[in-house]
Design a protein around this motif. Structure first.
Motif, PDB file in Angstrom:
ATOM      1  N   GLU A  46       0.826  -1.200   0.000  1.00  0.00           N
ATOM      2  CA  GLU A  46       0.000   0.000   0.000  1.00  0.00           C
ATOM      3  C   GLU A  46       0.863   1.253   0.000  1.00  0.00           C
ATOM      4  OE1 GLU A  46      -2.406   0.616   3.487  1.00  0.00           O
ATOM      5  OE2 GLU A  46      -0.760   0.145   4.870  1.00  0.00           O
ATOM      6  N   PHE A  47       0.287   2.309  -0.531  1.00  0.00           N
ATOM      7  CA  PHE A  47       0.946   3.604  -0.600  1.00  0.00           C
ATOM      8  C   PHE A  47       1.070   4.222   0.783  1.00  0.00           C
ATOM      9  CE2 PHE A  47       2.022   7.745  -1.998  1.00  0.00           C
ATOM     10  CZ  PHE A  47       1.183   8.665  -1.377  1.00  0.00           C
ATOM     11  N   VAL A  48       2.222   4.857   1.028  1.00  0.00           N
ATOM     12  CA  VAL A  48       2.451   5.559   2.296  1.00  0.00           C
ATOM     13  C   VAL A  48       2.574   7.063   2.062  1.00  0.00           C
ATOM     14  CG1 VAL A  48       4.018   5.866   4.242  1.00  0.00           C
ATOM     15  CG2 VAL A  48       3.553   3.567   3.369  1.00  0.00           C
ATOM     16  N   ALA A  49       3.537   7.443   1.221  1.00  0.00           N
ATOM     17  CA  ALA A  49       3.795   8.868   0.996  1.00  0.00           C
ATOM     18  C   ALA A  49       4.596   9.043  -0.278  1.00  0.00           C
ATOM     19  CB  ALA A  49       4.568   9.468   2.177  1.00  0.00           C
ATOM     20  N   THR A  50       4.532  10.247  -0.832  1.00  0.00           N
ATOM     21  CA  THR A  50       5.300  10.556  -2.027  1.00  0.00           C
ATOM     22  C   THR A  50       5.758  12.006  -1.985  1.00  0.00           C
ATOM     23  OG1 THR A  50       5.307  10.457  -4.453  1.00  0.00           O
ATOM     24  CG2 THR A  50       3.279  11.230  -3.410  1.00  0.00           C
ATOM     25  N   ILE A  51       6.834  12.281  -2.717  1.00  0.00           N
ATOM     26  CA  ILE A  51       7.409  13.626  -2.728  1.00  0.00           C
ATOM     27  C   ILE A  51       7.890  13.941  -4.137  1.00  0.00           C
ATOM     28  CG2 ILE A  51       9.707  12.781  -2.036  1.00  0.00           C
ATOM     29  CD1 ILE A  51       9.924  15.348  -0.299  1.00  0.00           C
ATOM     30  N   SER A  52       7.725  15.197  -4.533  1.00  0.00           N
ATOM     31  CA  SER A  52       8.137  15.616  -5.868  1.00  0.00           C
ATOM     32  C   SER A  52       9.661  15.706  -5.970  1.00  0.00           C
ATOM     33  CB  SER A  52       7.524  16.983  -6.184  1.00  0.00           C
ATOM     34  OG  SER A  52       8.004  17.965  -5.277  1.00  0.00           O
ATOM     35  N   GLY A  53      10.130  15.881  -7.176  1.00  0.00           N
ATOM     36  CA  GLY A  53      11.562  15.932  -7.417  1.00  0.00           C
ATOM     37  C   GLY A  53      12.273  17.043  -6.662  1.00  0.00           C
ATOM     38  N   SER A  54      11.617  18.174  -6.524  1.00  0.00           N
ATOM     39  CA  SER A  54      12.214  19.296  -5.806  1.00  0.00           C
ATOM     40  C   SER A  54      12.025  19.205  -4.306  1.00  0.00           C
ATOM     41  CB  SER A  54      11.598  20.609  -6.287  1.00  0.00           C
ATOM     42  OG  SER A  54      10.236  20.677  -5.894  1.00  0.00           O
ATOM     43  N   GLY A  55      11.086  18.357  -3.892  1.00  0.00           N
ATOM     44  CA  GLY A  55      10.748  18.259  -2.477  1.00  0.00           C
ATOM     45  C   GLY A  55       9.670  19.220  -2.041  1.00  0.00           C
ATOM     46  N   GLY A 104       4.907  13.510  -7.446  1.00  0.00           N
ATOM     47  CA  GLY A 104       4.710  12.186  -6.920  1.00  0.00           C
ATOM     48  C   GLY A 104       3.342  11.629  -7.230  1.00  0.00           C
ATOM     49  N   ILE A 105       3.217  10.319  -7.164  1.00  0.00           N
ATOM     50  CA  ILE A 105       1.974   9.630  -7.434  1.00  0.00           C
ATOM     51  C   ILE A 105       1.759   8.570  -6.355  1.00  0.00           C
ATOM     52  CG2 ILE A 105       1.742  10.003  -9.905  1.00  0.00           C
ATOM     53  CD1 ILE A 105       3.335   7.480 -10.362  1.00  0.00           C
ATOM     54  N   ASP A 106       0.510   8.165  -6.194  1.00  0.00           N
ATOM     55  CA  ASP A 106       0.185   7.275  -5.090  1.00  0.00           C
ATOM     56  C   ASP A 106      -0.110   5.841  -5.512  1.00  0.00           C
ATOM     57  OD1 ASP A 106      -3.264   8.490  -4.569  1.00  0.00           O
ATOM     58  OD2 ASP A 106      -2.265   7.568  -6.292  1.00  0.00           O
ATOM     59  N   TYR A 107       0.201   5.477  -6.746  1.00  0.00           N
ATOM     60  CA  TYR A 107      -0.004   4.090  -7.149  1.00  0.00           C
ATOM     61  C   TYR A 107       1.318   3.498  -7.616  1.00  0.00           C
ATOM     62  CZ  TYR A 107      -0.302   6.060 -11.889  1.00  0.00           C
ATOM     63  OH  TYR A 107      -0.061   6.744 -13.038  1.00  0.00           O
ATOM     64  N   GLU A 108       1.548   2.240  -7.214  1.00  0.00           N
ATOM     65  CA  GLU A 108       2.867   1.644  -7.417  1.00  0.00           C
ATOM     66  C   GLU A 108       3.189   1.411  -8.875  1.00  0.00           C
ATOM     67  OE1 GLU A 108       1.613  -2.082  -4.996  1.00  0.00           O
ATOM     68  OE2 GLU A 108       3.188  -2.730  -6.365  1.00  0.00           O
ATOM     69  N   GLY A 109       2.188   1.322  -9.729  1.00  0.00           N
ATOM     70  CA  GLY A 109       2.445   1.095 -11.142  1.00  0.00           C
ATOM     71  C   GLY A 109       3.212   2.222 -11.812  1.00  0.00           C
ATOM     72  N   GLY A 110       3.215   3.378 -11.200  1.00  0.00           N
ATOM     73  CA  GLY A 110       3.913   4.512 -11.779  1.00  0.00           C
ATOM     74  C   GLY A 110       5.395   4.579 -11.442  1.00  0.00           C
TER      75      GLY A 110
END
Length: 124
Positions: A46-55, A104-110
């Protein structure tokens, strides 16, 4: 090609804290959005967290909001997951992943690249 290595997992009592780290090899780390996922025994990842390239942009699963914080240090090619107020239901193998996109994205397929995972066990 990006290689990811997580560390910082372990055994902690309920209410405690842990900080996970994920070190990335390869170039252009800031061109990848990073994510944390987890998989508990007998359950799907399951998804926990994501962050963009710049933060500058982050997103969390609802159950982690207010307890977990994702951050990154692009100078060190590292992404972090600070976990506070841990609960026994947070017990899982935690994976970091890299997606070739800015936001960032919240699905593992990405996500194209995955670490091997680090075990987090929260005792009651």
């Amino acid at each position: 090609q990006v290689q990811l290595l997580e560390f910082g997992g372990g055994l902690v009592q309920a209410g405690g804290s842990l900080r996970l780290s994920c070190a990335a090899s390869g170039r252009a780390f800031r061109s990848y959005a990073m994510g944390w996922f987890r998989q508990a025994p007998g359950k799907e990842r399951e998804f926990v967290a994501t962050i963009s390239g710049s933060g500058g942009s982050t997103n969390y699963a609802d159950s982690m909001k207010g307890r977990f914080t994702i951050s990154r240090d692009n100078a060190k090619n590292t992404v972090y997951l600070q976990m506070n107020s841990l609960k026994p239901e947070d017990t899982a193998v935690y994976y970091c992943a890299a997606a070739p996109r800015f936001y960032g994205i919240d699905y593992e397929g990405g996500y194209d690249y995955w670490g091997q995972g680090t075990q987090v066990t929260v005792s009651s």
